[in-house]
Design a protein around this motif. Structure first.
Motif, PDB file in Angstrom:
ATOM      1  N   GLY A 159       0.832  -1.203   0.000  1.00 29.75           N
ATOM      2  CA  GLY A 159       0.000   0.000   0.000  1.00 29.75           C
ATOM      3  C   GLY A 159       0.860   1.244   0.000  1.00 29.75           C
ATOM      4  N   LEU A 160       0.298   2.343  -0.516  1.00 34.34           N
ATOM      5  CA  LEU A 160       1.017   3.617  -0.577  1.00 34.34           C
ATOM      6  C   LEU A 160       0.022   4.744  -0.409  1.00 34.34           C
ATOM      7  CD1 LEU A 160       3.622   5.275  -1.213  1.00 34.34           C
ATOM      8  CD2 LEU A 160       2.972   5.116  -3.637  1.00 34.34           C
ATOM      9  N   ASN A 161       0.340   5.673   0.500  1.00 32.15           N
ATOM     10  CA  ASN A 161      -0.478   6.866   0.683  1.00 32.15           C
ATOM     11  C   ASN A 161       0.415   8.098   0.616  1.00 32.15           C
ATOM     12  OD1 ASN A 161      -1.604   8.970   3.031  1.00 32.15           O
ATOM     13  ND2 ASN A 161      -3.115   8.298   1.541  1.00 32.15           N
ATOM     14  N   LEU A 162      -0.016   9.093  -0.144  1.00 32.34           N
ATOM     15  CA  LEU A 162       0.722  10.347  -0.259  1.00 32.34           C
ATOM     16  C   LEU A 162      -0.201  11.503   0.093  1.00 32.34           C
ATOM     17  CD1 LEU A 162       1.347   8.459  -3.093  1.00 32.34           C
ATOM     18  CD2 LEU A 162       3.318   9.970  -3.013  1.00 32.34           C
ATOM     19  N   ARG A 163       0.377  12.518   0.713  1.00 33.95           N
ATOM     20  CA  ARG A 163      -0.412  13.705   1.055  1.00 33.95           C
ATOM     21  C   ARG A 163       0.401  14.957   0.758  1.00 33.95           C
ATOM     22  NH1 ARG A 163      -2.922  14.688   6.981  1.00 33.95           N
ATOM     23  NH2 ARG A 163      -0.721  14.772   7.528  1.00 33.95           N
ATOM     24  N   ARG A 164      -0.266  15.943   0.187  1.00 31.77           N
ATOM     25  CA  ARG A 164       0.398  17.204  -0.177  1.00 31.77           C
ATOM     26  C   ARG A 164      -0.628  18.326   0.015  1.00 31.77           C
ATOM     27  NH1 ARG A 164       4.877  17.941  -2.939  1.00 31.77           N
ATOM     28  NH2 ARG A 164       4.874  15.673  -3.122  1.00 31.77           N
ATOM     29  N   PRO A 230      -0.495  -2.865  -5.491  1.00 36.81           N
ATOM     30  CA  PRO A 230      -0.723  -2.163  -4.224  1.00 36.81           C
ATOM     31  C   PRO A 230      -1.984  -1.313  -4.240  1.00 36.81           C
ATOM     32  CG  PRO A 230       0.969  -1.056  -5.509  1.00 36.81           C
ATOM     33  CD  PRO A 230       0.666  -2.327  -6.235  1.00 36.81           C
ATOM     34  N   THR A 231      -2.498  -1.049  -3.049  1.00 32.26           N
ATOM     35  CA  THR A 231      -3.584  -0.095  -2.869  1.00 32.26           C
ATOM     36  C   THR A 231      -2.955   1.287  -2.722  1.00 32.26           C
ATOM     37  OG1 THR A 231      -4.974  -1.744  -1.796  1.00 32.26           O
ATOM     38  CG2 THR A 231      -5.492   0.574  -1.381  1.00 32.26           C
ATOM     39  N   VAL A 232      -3.403   2.239  -3.548  1.00 32.42           N
ATOM     40  CA  VAL A 232      -2.735   3.540  -3.634  1.00 32.42           C
ATOM     41  C   VAL A 232      -3.752   4.660  -3.454  1.00 32.42           C
ATOM     42  CG1 VAL A 232      -1.337   5.060  -5.084  1.00 32.42           C
ATOM     43  CG2 VAL A 232      -0.995   2.580  -5.195  1.00 32.42           C
ATOM     44  N   ALA A 252       4.669   4.206   2.958  1.00 31.61           N
ATOM     45  CA  ALA A 252       4.679   3.069   2.033  1.00 31.61           C
ATOM     46  C   ALA A 252       4.708   1.789   2.848  1.00 31.61           C
ATOM     47  CB  ALA A 252       5.894   3.145   1.115  1.00 31.61           C
ATOM     48  N   TYR A 253       3.799   0.878   2.548  1.00 35.57           N
ATOM     49  CA  TYR A 253       3.654  -0.365   3.310  1.00 35.57           C
ATOM     50  C   TYR A 253       4.135  -1.538   2.457  1.00 35.57           C
ATOM     51  CZ  TYR A 253       0.726   2.959   5.743  1.00 35.57           C
ATOM     52  OH  TYR A 253       0.271   4.096   6.376  1.00 35.57           O
TER      53      TYR A 253
END
Length: 350
Positions: A159-164, A230-232, A252-253
């Motif tokens: 899994g991957l999460n991004l924040r801006r 992955p879940t993104v 990032a997992y």
């Protein structure tokens, strides 16, 4: 020596000017702005949401142009670095390419994929390079993440999460005109969408929710579907208070590690020793409960990006990292996310 002309002396033009000074084998030989104050080298009024101000620059030996056509008429200039408002990118880029210049254009490539296609066609027709300054591809901690995924040391990416997020950009008239520059969805979120595509390629589908401000989408929460992968997800917007003008981060997992990084501008009085603030150094959390702190590449992102662009020009070779087609693909995905926000539906990616 690659000779560079910068068109547009705002926050990003100043950022590029300073970075070019550190690039071996390239030199800024001309600038273009209609501001007499900026032409004098007084850039002290220029501000942004990270880094310092413009200061006062010594422009000895730098040609100063008031109109883009003057800069394009200089036969010595090899590369035009377009740091103009996004709405001006298509006309300026096409004009430069038709004058036989290579072009590096600040992100996003354009406000629409139709305009991006016109720019790419002009580059192909004139046999010149068109590159887009998607600087996140060179940001040390993001570059480290790409290398970690490709290296496979932590197993598969799960899994991957991004924040801006930013505060309302009142430090620049052009940037603050969100309706004219596409708003945070196009001007800000494009960073993370582009980087996701750089890591994983195009998703199969997108689903996004957001805050519709009428002429633009001010906040978006997007999910990008990679079947079997992955879940993104990624969130972006101009929604924070002025005390936190800018923040970007990711988690990032992997199968055998969790990787986290965050960077934020902080107001006076923040004490990291007291765990105040939102920044976090690059950290790898291991299955045994320990953590390590790897060192990402040390070259500043803007220096690395511009150095890469200069080498492409010098060699006459298309960029495998910041070519215009990849930037166009990222813009196309963002357009589909906007459709999803407005329709409330999952949208397929062609």
């Amino acid at each position: 020596m690659v000779k560079v002309g910068i068109a547009g002396i705002g926050f990003m033009g100043v950022t590029h000017f300073k970075a070019w000074e550190e690039v071996a084998g390239a030199k800024v030989t001309a600038i273009c702005t209609r501001s007499e104050k900026k032409l004098s080298g007084d850039w002290s009024d220029i501000q942004g949401n990270f880094g310092g101000g413009g200061g006062v620059q010594d422009l000895a030996g730098v040609a100063r142009c008031r109109e883009l056509r003057e800069l394009l008429a200089d036969p010595s200039i090899d590369l035009v670095d377009l740091c103009l408002p996004t709405r001006l990118h298509p006309e300026a880029a096409v004009a430069a390419l038709e004058q036989g210049k290579h072009v590096l254009v600040e992100k996003p490539i354009a406000l629409t994929t139709a305009d991006a296609d016109r720019m790419i066609a002009a580059a192909e027709a004139n046999g010149r390079l068109l590159m887009v300054a998607q600087v996140l591809r060179f940001w040390p901690e993001w570059l480290w993440l790409k290398q970690a995924i490709e290296g496979g040391d932590y197993g598969e990416l799960v899994g991957l999460n991004l924040r801006r997020v930013i505060s309302m950009p009142d430090w620049s008239r052009d940037v603050a005109d969100l309706a004219a520059n596409g708003g945070p969805l196009i001007d800000l979120h494009i960073h993370d969408v582009d980087f996701i595509l750089y890591l994983l390629g195009k998703p199969a589908q997108v689903y996004a929710t957001g805050r519709n401000a009428g002429d633009y989408i001010n906040y978006v929460a997007a999910n990008l579907a990679y079947p079997g992968g992955p879940t993104v997800s990624a969130q972006s917007g101009a929604v924070t208070m002025k005390g936190r003008m800018f923040q970007h981060q990711y988690e990032a997992y992997f199968e055998r590690a969790t990787v986290a990084f965050g960077e934020a501008s902080e107001p006076a009085g923040i004490d990291p020793a007291l765990k105040q603030g939102g920044s976090q150094v690059l950290t790898v959390y291991a299955p045994d409960g320990t953590a390590s702190f790897p060192k990402p590449p040390s070259e500043p992102a803007f220096n690395a990006q511009l150095g890469h662009a200069a080498r492409c020009v010098e060699r006459g070779e298309p960029s495998p990292i910041i070519g215009a087609q990849s930037a166009r693909d990222a813009l196309a995905v963002v357009e589909l996310e906007a459709q999803s926000v407005l329709s409330g539906r999952v949208v397929d990616v062609p």
